[in-house]
Design an enzyme around this catalytic site. Structure first.
Site: not given
Ligand code: 0RA
Length: 687
Positions: A453, A526, A530
């Site tokens: 990411e 993470d 998100d």
């Protein structure tokens, strides 16, 4: 209950053999001696009671988890017969409990349909239990017999008179057989809920009384046949009662969806032909793309479907085509007009349940029905009833047809998109995406793809990796947020296109797992909302379009640490808060000794510094994301095969996973949000 006439006598039970083989090879009878096999004992006992309910002889069943790993299943059916058995000269109850394959299910009058996964009966449970108590209320009496490791402790005894009817089986699984005896409350509730839908208007209670206090335990011991749920004890419990049976199950499966028409279709037909006892179907379309079809044969869930579903799909396609043609939904000019099998499945929620006296499955697991007669029976019963229903419900019919017409348009658009975007590119090995930092190895077995990411984490990962075997594909978060995307839209996203090309397998009908370029595909996002969202979308993509990658266990989730803990030159990482405390303790830090928001760390307010007993400073850094790690840290904590923690993503419960994806991808934004938030920390699919 038991108002129906029963024509049973003990001679209806066929006798086969004793129980020794069961203890010698438990796997043959219950599959495994792990958690599956352990829970199977409950299903086996429950199935008998459920069959009583299904036959119309019982309308109430109670499953109770008791202290000391006892499980109790009670029903208000006819009661297991206690009269003498002609062949064995012992009571029918004892025969049923101590003889393999004995029971009305086998060649007797007792049951017409057998249910249990292995159809082995309660004697197998007895053989694998240290202690079983069988209580029967029948013929005006209350009878009891107990067993140790399958052997009766005494003859069947009449304890008292009784006006009630029913059977109570209480068993304690044998610790020397099962690896570990831990009953999973959630699993039990979800299995029994599913079963409750299959028997209309059966009252089913599931009660977790494992932590009863002594007083309540006394009350329980006194209860006789009385239902625990009537005692109003304060323990976890669930009561199921589904008036509508399968109709209720369709409504339940659609609870996070938007139905596109009002009425749920339902048909039940009994005595269809000589091979098929009953066919039952319920369905409703929702505003979504994927079909969710649940299949049952003799109350056994068939995740891989089979002949009944083949018949169902054939009838569905034909009936909708006929209806659309007859009611002028197709344009006369369009020579290609017509729905394919896939078109009519988009957004359908259906349950098909069939019962047959002789049943055949493909393979050992009963995941797929094989009986050929099921196909034509389902096809004709469902086709006829659905056609009639469409005629009688023109509003529902119109919504359904319009939805299918939309699916046809999307199919044509998607095909065009797929043809141009993917087929050539992926299959002919056209240039790999520029964003991809590929590994040197060309052997998929050795190669790993890290989907990382964010560009900054991607940069560190590229620097920190072992370039021989590790490839890095950075994904930018926002662009992935295509909610409720259709495949064509999703694939039109540059990000996903890159991923698919990197994988090498192509997609859809040309998917080829043989061309997969990496045997470990590692999602590294993470540990925040998100990250969870991106991970979910990736898993959805894999689940919907690359299912074999999940089945073969090629998908993993990286587990980056939450903390870096530094004492002098010593660096340690912790993956959770408990681990952080353990590490601190090992480093000699006393609890609550904080050095305060220190001097040199002003720019990192999330960090703290504590001191050991000897007053050495220990720094604790909390990682907020992968992007905060430098290349070395990322390698050391998350990528180095020697130290990293990976979670393998599996789908052992496809149905459950599908439901989760429904919440995440469905139209109900509120439940999706709350789901993502509450599960943001759960980096796996074991939900
Ligand atoms: C054999 C024959 C009959 C009923 C049963 C077994 C029976 C078994 C179980 C196990 C749990 N609950 C049960 N209830 C009934 C037929 C009895 C008759 O015809 O009266």
């Amino acid at each position: 209950m038991a108002e129906k006439k029963s024509n049973y006598d003990a001679s209806a039970i066929s006798v086969l053999e004793g129980l020794d083989p069961v203890r010698k090879r438990p796997g043959m009878y219950i599959g495994t001696t792990g958690p599956d096999g352990l829970h199977h004992l409950i299903w086996e006992v429950f199935d008998n009671s459920r069959d009583e309910a299904m036959g119309g002889f019982a309308d109430r069943i109670e499953v109770t988890l008791l202290p000391d790993n006892y499980i109790r299943v009670a029903d208000n059916g006819r009661g297991i017969p206690v009269d003498m058995h002609k062949q064995t000269k012992v009571s029918a109850l004892e025969t049923i409990m101590t003889t393999l394959h004995a029971g009305g299910k086998f060649g007797g009058e007792g049951y017409k349909v057998s249910g249990g996964l292995h159809g082995v009966g309660v004697s197998v449970v007895n053989a694998l239990s240290t202690h079983v108590i069988a209580e029967v209320h029948r013929d005006g009496g209350y009878y009891i017999q107990e067993y140790n490791i399958g052997k009766p402790k005494s003859k069947v005894k009449k304890v008292s008179d009784s006006k009630q009817q029913g059977t109570i089986i209480t068993f304690q699984a044998d610790v020397s057989i099962f690896k570990e005896i831990v009953f999973d409350w959630k699993r039990i509730v979800s299995h029994l809920r599913q079963q409750a839908y299959l028997v209309k208007a059966m009252r089913l209670s599931v009660i977790d009384a494992r932590d009863l206090d002594e007083k309540a335990q006394k009350k329980l011991d006194m209860r006789g046949v009385q239902y625990l749920s009537d005692l109003a004890l304060e323990v976890p419990h669930q009561h199921f009662y589904f008036e509508g049976g399968l109709r209720s199950l369709v409504a339940f499966n659609n609870q996070y969806q938007k139905p596109i028409h009002k009425n749920i279709f339902y048909v039940e037909k009994n005595n269809v032909d000589s091979a098929v006892l009953s066919v039952e179907v319920a369905l409703q379309y929702v505003d979504d793309l994927s079909p969710r079809i649940s299949a049952f044969a003799n109350n056994i869930y068939n995740p891989e479907h089979g002949t009944h579903i083949t018949g169902f799909k054939t009838a569905l396609t034909r009936t909708l085509n006929n209806y659309a043609k007859k009611n002028n939904f197709f344009s006369v000019k369009d020579k290609d007009a017509g729905f394919t099998g896939d078109d009519v499945l988009e957004g359908i929620t259906a349950v098909v349940s069939i019962k047959m006296p002789e049943i055949q499955f493909e393979g050992q697991t009963k995941a797929k029905l094989g009986s050929v007669e099921a196909r034509s029976a389902t096809e004709s019963v469902f086709g006829e009833a659905f056609n009639e229903w469409l005629e009688e419900h023109p509003d529902d019919a119109k919504q359904i047809i319009n939805k299918v017409i939309l699916a046809v348009k999307a199919r044509k658009a998607a095909k065009a998109a797929k043809d141009s975007v993917l087929r050539k590119g992926a299959l002919e090995g056209l240039s790999l995406p520029g964003k991809l930092a590929d590994c040197q190895s060309k052997r998929a077995e050795d190669s790993e793809l890290f989907i990382v990411e964010g560009d900054s984490a991607g940069g560190s990962a590229k620097m920190g990796r072992d370039r021989k075997t590790q490839a890095i594909l950075p994904l930018r978060g926002k662009i992935l947020n295509v909610e409720r995307a259709r495949i064509d839209k999703m694939l039109a996203s540059e990000q996903i296109k890159n991923l698919v090309i990197a994988l090498g397998t192509a997609i859809g009908d040309v998917f080829d797992i043989g061309r997969l370029r990496y045997h470990k595909i590692i999602i590294a996002t993470d540990a925040d909302v998100d990250g969870a969202h991106i991970r979910t979308l990736l898993l959805t993509l894999f689940y919907r379009y690359f299912r074999p990658l999940l089945d073969t266990g090629y998908i993993y989730i990286a587990q980056p640490p939450l903390y870096k803990i530094q004492k002098g030159k010593e660096i340690r990482y912790a993956f959770s808060d408990p681990e952080k405390f353990m590490v601190l303790k090992e480093l000699g830090v006393e609890e609550n000794v904080e050095v305060g928001e220190g001097d040199d760390e002003a720019e990192e307010p999330e960090d703290e510094a504590v001191a050991t007993k000897k007053n050495t400073k220990v720094r604790i850094q909390r990682y907020k994301g992968l992007g905060e790690m430098n290349a070395d840290e990322l390698w050391e904590t998350t990528m180095n095969p020697e130290h990293r923690v990976l979670k393998q993503v599996t789908i052992d419960d496809g149905q459950m996973a599908d439901k989760v994806f429904d919440i995440l991808m469905g139209t109900d934004v509120a439940s999706r949000k709350s789901f993502i938030q509450s599960n943001a920390k759960m980096a796996n699919l074991d939900i």
